[in-house]
Motif scaffolding. Structure first.
Motif, mmCIF file in Angstrom:
data_model
loop_
_atom_site.group_PDB
_atom_site.id
_atom_site.type_symbol
_atom_site.label_atom_id
_atom_site.label_comp_id
_atom_site.label_asym_id
_atom_site.label_seq_id
_atom_site.Cartn_x
_atom_site.Cartn_y
_atom_site.Cartn_z
ATOM 1 N N ARG A 1 -4.347 -3.928 -0.088
ATOM 2 C CA ARG A 1 -5.313 -2.862 0.112
ATOM 3 C C ARG A 1 -5.922 -2.982 1.508
ATOM 4 O O ARG A 1 -6.116 -4.089 2.019
ATOM 5 C CB ARG A 1 -6.453 -2.927 -0.931
ATOM 6 C CG ARG A 1 -6.036 -2.568 -2.363
ATOM 7 C CD ARG A 1 -5.685 -1.124 -2.493
ATOM 8 N NE ARG A 1 -5.360 -0.726 -3.854
ATOM 9 C CZ ARG A 1 -4.126 -0.705 -4.364
ATOM 10 N NH1 ARG A 1 -3.103 -1.105 -3.595
ATOM 11 N NH2 ARG A 1 -3.904 -0.302 -5.597
ATOM 12 N N THR B 1 0.822 -1.210 0.000
ATOM 13 C CA THR B 1 0.000 0.000 0.000
ATOM 14 C C THR B 1 0.854 1.257 0.000
ATOM 15 O O THR B 1 0.353 2.342 0.280
ATOM 16 C CB THR B 1 -0.923 0.023 1.234
ATOM 17 O OG1 THR B 1 -0.118 -0.166 2.413
ATOM 18 C CG2 THR B 1 -1.958 -1.079 1.168
ATOM 19 N N ASP C 1 -2.916 4.369 -7.314
ATOM 20 C CA ASP C 1 -3.279 3.177 -8.083
ATOM 21 C C ASP C 1 -2.707 3.228 -9.500
ATOM 22 O O ASP C 1 -2.312 2.207 -10.062
ATOM 23 C CB ASP C 1 -4.798 2.968 -8.104
ATOM 24 C CG ASP C 1 -5.530 4.026 -8.904
ATOM 25 O OD1 ASP C 1 -5.302 5.225 -8.653
ATOM 26 O OD2 ASP C 1 -6.351 3.662 -9.768
ATOM 27 N N ASP D 1 -10.109 0.788 -9.489
ATOM 28 C CA ASP D 1 -8.713 0.908 -9.081
ATOM 29 C C ASP D 1 -7.834 0.243 -10.141
ATOM 30 O O ASP D 1 -7.924 -0.959 -10.384
ATOM 31 C CB ASP D 1 -8.541 0.222 -7.714
ATOM 32 C CG ASP D 1 -7.154 0.367 -7.125
ATOM 33 O OD1 ASP D 1 -6.182 0.038 -7.826
ATOM 34 O OD2 ASP D 1 -7.045 0.769 -5.948
ATOM 35 N N LEU E 1 -13.074 -0.087 -5.825
ATOM 36 C CA LEU E 1 -12.040 -1.079 -6.120
ATOM 37 C C LEU E 1 -12.106 -1.554 -7.568
ATOM 38 O O LEU E 1 -11.081 -1.847 -8.183
ATOM 39 C CB LEU E 1 -12.162 -2.260 -5.164
ATOM 40 C CG LEU E 1 -11.711 -1.987 -3.727
ATOM 41 C CD1 LEU E 1 -12.129 -3.126 -2.804
ATOM 42 C CD2 LEU E 1 -10.212 -1.794 -3.654
#
Length: 348
Positions: free
Chosen positions: A246, A206, A217, A300, A297
């Motif tokens: 994540r 991360t 991202d 992402d 997500l």
């Protein structure tokens, strides 16, 4: 590309109010139990972080072997082992033994590691960089010897009085396929390219220890694209694996709201700061209603580019709460980016 998800536990333990992991034994036993619960949910992987001189998980192989003995399908991994601290040949023996116990399900992330609580902690373990060598050089040389050993390289001279010959010896036991399941934890685009050239899978977490001004991202997706391009250029014959991490906390109950419902706004966007003497970009956390997180997500770029998403879990909240968290993600979040439950045997 098959999408996989797994949990990643830092294995914190501390006797503080609210902690369900108050001792080292709590953290270890609960890690095993969470792996069992995750397997029942169809989660693909159970991963642990390795830190030294801290109240966290530190010695992965006894834990991975125990997890392997208590499960049958789920992948078991590290993210990551700091190779500055490791005896490569002893680690090769331990890794092979744990892999054989698990039925060849280990996925070992290794790297130079992150800043530690101990000043030059690896030197206390007996490992000091040579003159002109950096910590990163030390980690890479240990990794090179470890990988050679698990591949069957002869690394010791035989004792003729015992063997009847003056040949050389490889470590035992060996797990024939383990070499294809070693991952390099990379914090930059350049080290991702290096990992590809070496033939290792890629783990990206991360944070990245560089910043180009683009969202996290997108920078991570660029890192993955450079890795895949370098892998192809190197001519490796197998398909590489890529994982990212994540922080995902769906809010579905009063208990979720009590733990995570306030104060999350400050972590809902990327952060830029200094780490280990350089500029770093930290990825955002995903906290909120499951459908909102699912859409975020799905958009992402790195989640789409990777085959494996590791979900960091608040392990001190206990097995029951974390199993609930993973069940919510499995049912309401992960299908949005292409995941489906896995109840078949794990494959390398």
């Amino acid at each position: 590309m098959k999408k996989r998800i797994g949990f990643l536990s830092f294995g914190h333990y501390q006797p503080v109010p609210g902690s369900q992991a108050r001792t080292a034994r709590d953290a270890l036993i609960q890690s095993i139990e969470l792996a069992e619960a995750a397997e029942e949910l169809g989660i693909d992987g159970a991963y642990v972080r390795v830190h030294h001189f801290a109240r966290q998980l530190a010695s992965p192989f006894p834990l991975l072997a125990a997890m392997g003995a208590r499960t049958s399908r789920i992948e078991l991994g590290t993210a990551v082992i700091d190779m500055r601290y490791e005896n490569p040949l002893y680690m090769a023996e331990e890794a092979a033994a744990a892999d054989l116990i698990s039925g060849e399900r280990l996925q070992l992330g290794v790297s130079r590691g992150s800043p530690e609580t101990a000043l030059r902690g690896s030197e206390s373990f007996g490992y000091v960089p040579a003159d002109g060598e950096t910590d990163a050089d030390l980690a890479r040389s240990h990794t090179e010897l470890f990988r050679a050993a698990i591949a069957g390289a002869h690394v010791a001279h035989a004792n003729p009085q015992m063997t009847g010959s003056a040949g050389t010896l490889a470590i035992e036991p060996r797990s024939a396929t383990l070499g294809d399941r070693i991952w390099w934890g990379s914090g930059t685009r350049a080290t991702a390219v290096w990992a590809a050239e070496q033939g290792m899978n890629l783990q990206s977490s991360t944070l990245l220890t560089e910043d180009t001004g683009v969202p996290f991202d997108e920078l991570q997706a660029e890192q993955i694209a450079l890795y895949r391009s370098a892998w192809a250029s190197a001519g490796h014959t197998r398909e590489p694996r890529v994982s990212i991490s994540r922080s995902v906390i769906p809010i579905t109950s009063d208990l979720d709201r009590r733990y995570f419902g306030s104060g999350a706004a400050g972590e809902s966007s990327d952060q830029v700061g200094y780490l280990d003497g350089g500029l770093a970009r930290f990825g955002r956390s995903y906290t909120g209603e499951p459908d909102v997180i699912a859409a975020q997500l799905a958009a992402d770029a790195a989640v789409q580019a990777a085959d494996t998403v590791l979900l960091t879990v608040p392990n001190q909240l206990g097995v029951e709460y974390n199993a609930h968290l993973l069940a919510t993600i499995a049912e309401h979040v992960a299908p949005a980016f292409g995941w489906s439950p896995n109840f078949a045997s794990a494959t390398a």
